[in-house]
Design a protein around this motif. Structure first.
Motif, PDB file in Angstrom:
ATOM      1  N   MET A   1       0.853  -1.167   0.000  1.00 15.49           N
ATOM      2  CA  MET A   1       0.000   0.000   0.000  1.00 15.49           C
ATOM      3  C   MET A   1       0.904   1.237   0.000  1.00 15.49           C
ATOM      4  O   MET A   1       1.753   1.378   0.861  1.00 15.49           O
ATOM      5  CB  MET A   1      -0.879  -0.044   1.253  1.00 15.49           C
ATOM      6  N   ASP A   9       1.122   4.818   5.495  1.00 17.66           N
ATOM      7  CA  ASP A   9       0.379   3.682   4.937  1.00 17.66           C
ATOM      8  C   ASP A   9      -0.649   3.162   5.938  1.00 17.66           C
ATOM      9  O   ASP A   9      -1.773   2.820   5.566  1.00 17.66           O
ATOM     10  CB  ASP A   9       1.341   2.547   4.568  1.00 17.66           C
ATOM     11  N   ASP A  10      -0.271   3.105   7.219  1.00 20.07           N
ATOM     12  CA  ASP A  10      -1.179   2.588   8.249  1.00 20.07           C
ATOM     13  C   ASP A  10      -2.374   3.513   8.440  1.00 20.07           C
ATOM     14  O   ASP A  10      -3.518   3.053   8.561  1.00 20.07           O
ATOM     15  CB  ASP A  10      -0.433   2.396   9.570  1.00 20.07           C
ATOM     16  N   TYR A  12      -3.637   5.626   6.248  1.00 20.95           N
ATOM     17  CA  TYR A  12      -4.475   5.543   5.060  1.00 20.95           C
ATOM     18  C   TYR A  12      -5.311   4.262   5.074  1.00 20.95           C
ATOM     19  O   TYR A  12      -6.506   4.281   4.774  1.00 20.95           O
ATOM     20  CB  TYR A  12      -3.624   5.618   3.790  1.00 20.95           C
ATOM     21  N   CYS A  13      -4.692   3.158   5.444  1.00 22.27           N
ATOM     22  CA  CYS A  13      -5.394   1.878   5.521  1.00 22.27           C
ATOM     23  C   CYS A  13      -6.537   1.958   6.541  1.00 22.27           C
ATOM     24  O   CYS A  13      -7.649   1.502   6.275  1.00 22.27           O
ATOM     25  CB  CYS A  13      -4.414   0.763   5.899  1.00 22.27           C
ATOM     26  N   VAL A  16      -9.413   4.179   5.058  1.00 26.29           N
ATOM     27  CA  VAL A  16     -10.174   3.488   4.014  1.00 26.29           C
ATOM     28  C   VAL A  16     -11.088   2.430   4.626  1.00 26.29           C
ATOM     29  O   VAL A  16     -12.255   2.306   4.252  1.00 26.29           O
ATOM     30  CB  VAL A  16      -9.231   2.864   2.959  1.00 26.29           C
ATOM     31  N   ASN A  17     -10.583   1.688   5.596  1.00 24.61           N
ATOM     32  CA  ASN A  17     -11.406   0.658   6.236  1.00 24.61           C
ATOM     33  C   ASN A  17     -12.537   1.264   7.046  1.00 24.61           C
ATOM     34  O   ASN A  17     -13.622   0.690   7.130  1.00 24.61           O
ATOM     35  CB  ASN A  17     -10.534  -0.276   7.075  1.00 24.61           C
ATOM     36  N   ILE A  27      -8.872  -5.000   8.449  1.00 24.07           N
ATOM     37  CA  ILE A  27      -7.799  -4.000   8.399  1.00 24.07           C
ATOM     38  C   ILE A  27      -6.453  -4.707   8.315  1.00 24.07           C
ATOM     39  O   ILE A  27      -5.592  -4.345   7.512  1.00 24.07           O
ATOM     40  CB  ILE A  27      -7.837  -3.083   9.633  1.00 24.07           C
ATOM     41  N   ASP A  30      -5.962  -6.393   4.953  1.00 25.14           N
ATOM     42  CA  ASP A  30      -5.650  -5.394   3.923  1.00 25.14           C
ATOM     43  C   ASP A  30      -4.212  -4.900   4.038  1.00 25.14           C
ATOM     44  O   ASP A  30      -3.485  -4.823   3.054  1.00 25.14           O
ATOM     45  CB  ASP A  30      -6.587  -4.187   4.026  1.00 25.14           C
ATOM     46  N   ARG A  31      -3.816  -4.559   5.251  1.00 29.03           N
ATOM     47  CA  ARG A  31      -2.484  -3.965   5.441  1.00 29.03           C
ATOM     48  C   ARG A  31      -1.366  -4.959   5.167  1.00 29.03           C
ATOM     49  O   ARG A  31      -0.326  -4.609   4.608  1.00 29.03           O
ATOM     50  CB  ARG A  31      -2.347  -3.388   6.854  1.00 29.03           C
ATOM     51  N   ASP A  33      -1.709  -7.534   3.269  1.00 29.16           N
ATOM     52  CA  ASP A  33      -1.937  -8.096   1.944  1.00 29.16           C
ATOM     53  C   ASP A  33      -1.829  -9.620   1.988  1.00 29.16           C
ATOM     54  O   ASP A  33      -1.235 -10.247   1.107  1.00 29.16           O
ATOM     55  CB  ASP A  33      -0.969  -7.504   0.913  1.00 29.16           C
ATOM     56  N   TYR A  43       0.658  -6.311  12.785  1.00 32.78           N
ATOM     57  CA  TYR A  43      -0.150  -5.146  12.442  1.00 32.78           C
ATOM     58  C   TYR A  43      -1.178  -4.815  13.524  1.00 32.78           C
ATOM     59  O   TYR A  43      -1.542  -3.651  13.689  1.00 32.78           O
ATOM     60  CB  TYR A  43      -0.816  -5.336  11.077  1.00 32.78           C
TER      61      TYR A  43
END
Length: 115
Positions: A1, A9-10, A12-13, A16-17, A27, A30-31, A33, A43
């Motif tokens: 991401m 990145d965290d 933003y993730c 979005v979630n 979450i 997604d983070r 992947d 995470y």
């Protein structure tokens, strides 16, 4: 991401979630992947304090419930319970339908206006 603008990145993730009304385990998936829960552990340690901070600032709310969609049918996690909910490792694990899950939604304070 990839990093977007001024967010990590965290961050933003998480944002979005929250927009999507995702469960907490989503979450991590997604983070990282990855669908491998063993990869999610690192995470959870990042997102737990970030989520608590954003909840205190009013950027996000936590909802819990059994019936999907939780963001519409669940109940808001009270402020005094947020830290303990986020500290519970089970909160961040994949859950089947019919089990209590915790999801994240946007809060009452617009994060974009606050930055």
């Amino acid at each position: 991401m990839a990093r977007v603008g001024f967010w990590t990145d965290d961050e933003y993730c998480l944002y979005v979630n929250a927009v999507e009304g995702s469960t907490l385990w989503m979450i991590l998936a997604d983070r990282s992947d990855s669908e491998d829960e063993d990869e999610w552990v690192e995470y959870a340690a990042i997102f737990s304090p970030l989520t608590a901070k954003w909840a205190r600032l009013g950027y996000v709310k936590l909802m819990r419930g059994v019936d999907w969609p939780i963001d519409l049918r669940g109940e808001v996690v009270p402020d005094e319970e947020i830290e303990s909910v986020l500290a519970d490792p089970l909160t961040w694990k994949y859950s089947e339908d019919g089990q209590e899950q915790v999801c994240i939604i946007l809060g009452d304070v617009n994060i974009v206006d606050s930055l």
